[in-house]
Motif scaffolding. Structure first.
Motif, PDB file in Angstrom:
ATOM      1  N   PHE A 173       0.821  -1.207   0.000  1.00  0.00           N
ATOM      2  CA  PHE A 173       0.000   0.000   0.000  1.00  0.00           C
ATOM      3  C   PHE A 173       0.860   1.265   0.000  1.00  0.00           C
ATOM      4  CE2 PHE A 173      -2.755  -3.255   1.784  1.00  0.00           C
ATOM      5  CZ  PHE A 173      -3.961  -3.016   1.136  1.00  0.00           C
ATOM      6  N   ARG A 174       1.902   1.282   0.822  1.00  0.00           N
ATOM      7  CA  ARG A 174       2.780   2.446   0.939  1.00  0.00           C
ATOM      8  C   ARG A 174       4.219   1.963   0.840  1.00  0.00           C
ATOM      9  NH1 ARG A 174       0.268   7.084   0.060  1.00  0.00           N
ATOM     10  NH2 ARG A 174       2.192   8.008   0.863  1.00  0.00           N
ATOM     11  N   LEU A 175       4.837   2.168  -0.326  1.00  0.00           N
ATOM     12  CA  LEU A 175       6.172   1.633  -0.571  1.00  0.00           C
ATOM     13  C   LEU A 175       7.204   2.204   0.390  1.00  0.00           C
ATOM     14  CD1 LEU A 175       7.907  -0.204  -2.301  1.00  0.00           C
ATOM     15  CD2 LEU A 175       8.221   1.689  -3.913  1.00  0.00           C
ATOM     16  N   GLU A 176       6.990   3.467   0.844  1.00  0.00           N
ATOM     17  CA  GLU A 176       7.963   4.065   1.752  1.00  0.00           C
ATOM     18  C   GLU A 176       7.999   3.384   3.113  1.00  0.00           C
ATOM     19  OE1 GLU A 176       4.208   6.620   2.164  1.00  0.00           O
ATOM     20  OE2 GLU A 176       5.279   5.459   0.651  1.00  0.00           O
ATOM     21  N   LEU A 177       7.035   2.495   3.368  1.00  0.00           N
ATOM     22  CA  LEU A 177       7.020   1.737   4.624  1.00  0.00           C
ATOM     23  C   LEU A 177       7.640   0.349   4.442  1.00  0.00           C
ATOM     24  CD1 LEU A 177       3.476   2.647   6.013  1.00  0.00           C
ATOM     25  CD2 LEU A 177       5.675   3.599   6.677  1.00  0.00           C
ATOM     26  N   PHE A 178       8.531   0.241   3.458  1.00  0.00           N
ATOM     27  CA  PHE A 178       9.192  -1.041   3.211  1.00  0.00           C
ATOM     28  C   PHE A 178       9.989  -1.515   4.424  1.00  0.00           C
ATOM     29  CE2 PHE A 178      12.472   2.041   2.415  1.00  0.00           C
ATOM     30  CZ  PHE A 178      13.641   1.428   2.855  1.00  0.00           C
ATOM     31  N   TRP A 179      10.345  -0.562   5.294  1.00  0.00           N
ATOM     32  CA  TRP A 179      11.161  -0.910   6.463  1.00  0.00           C
ATOM     33  C   TRP A 179      10.378  -1.694   7.513  1.00  0.00           C
ATOM     34  CZ3 TRP A 179       9.028   1.023  10.870  1.00  0.00           C
ATOM     35  CH2 TRP A 179       8.179   2.129  10.732  1.00  0.00           C
ATOM     36  N   VAL A 180       9.038  -1.686   7.435  1.00  0.00           N
ATOM     37  CA  VAL A 180       8.241  -2.383   8.454  1.00  0.00           C
ATOM     38  C   VAL A 180       8.526  -3.889   8.454  1.00  0.00           C
ATOM     39  CG1 VAL A 180       5.906  -2.980   9.191  1.00  0.00           C
ATOM     40  CG2 VAL A 180       6.453  -0.616   8.556  1.00  0.00           C
ATOM     41  N   PRO A 181       8.394  -4.608   7.315  1.00  0.00           N
ATOM     42  CA  PRO A 181       8.710  -6.044   7.362  1.00  0.00           C
ATOM     43  C   PRO A 181      10.187  -6.314   7.611  1.00  0.00           C
ATOM     44  CG  PRO A 181       8.242  -5.349   5.115  1.00  0.00           C
ATOM     45  CD  PRO A 181       7.853  -4.211   6.001  1.00  0.00           C
TER      46      PRO A 181
END
Length: 219
Positions: A202-210
């Protein structure tokens, strides 16, 4: 022989979960009573990102892949995106995938599809209400539930998120679920990885979450 203590523990746990679910559903009903009459539907703006995602959802429903008929000016800089339909390279794929459901249910009718997408957002908001309420209950912080409901019911940005189908609402629900799972202090399960991996769709900039989730529980 059956262990009486184990049976008693399981009964208490079941009663606790039953109370949590009932409290969450009650909070959902109260929220709907407060929120729905105060926020009549607003049509999306003509330039809303929703139409890009719906266009992609239409192509997905027809088996044509992640394409959109909405031109994004910067995409014309790429030779493979100078005609319509063009690959949807300027938006995440998650919301378009989700919107295939209301598109299919509405039979492709444009107005019905927009309304169905809004109802999907309302459902997502109710899930957030339920999760937050359940989280407070499980931590014996029931006094905070009223403030939680009032905050969500009066938050102006949530109105736009629902009516104009912002993907941030769905991401917020996923992040809340992850946070509550983390606060439970239990070993990670497959559902945790699935939730964390869904966020960047949904939000590529949150790739750091996983990535952070894997580092935290992997080491």
């Amino acid at each position: 022989m059956t262990d009486p203590s184990a049976s008693s523990s399981g009964k208490i746990c079941g009663e606790s979960w039953g109370k949590t679910i009932r409290g969450g559903l009650l909070a959902v009903l109260v929220f709907l009573f407060l929120w729905w009459p105060a926020h009549p539907a607003q049509p999306p703006l003509p330039t809303a990102d929703l139409y890009t995602h719906l266009s992609c959802a239409r192509h997905l429903a027809k088996g044509q892949g992640f394409q959109t008929d909405i031109a994004y000016p910067l995409s014309f800089a790429f030779p493979f995106a100078r005609s319509l339909p063009q690959p949807m390279i300027h938006r995440g794929c998650g919301l378009a995938l989700v919107l295939t459901v209301p598109y299919t249910l509405a039979g492709g009718d444009p107005h019905a599809t927009v309304e169905a997408a809004r109802l999907l957002q309302v459902f997502g908001l109710l899930v957030i209400v339920f999760l937050g309420t359940a989280g407070f209950q499980r931590r014996n912080q029931g006094v905070a539930i009223g403030s939680w409901i009032v905050f969500l019911a009066t938050h102006g940005l949530l109105v736009f998120a629902v009516d104009w189908v912002f993907e941030e609402l769905l991401v917020g629900g996923i992040l809340l679920a992850l946070w509550l799972r983390l606060r439970e202090g239990q070993p990670p399960r497959m559902i945790d990885g699935l939730l964390a991996g869904t966020v960047p769709l949904f939000r590529l900039e949150l790739f750091w979450v996983p990535v952070l989730w894997w580092i935290w529980f992997g080491w």
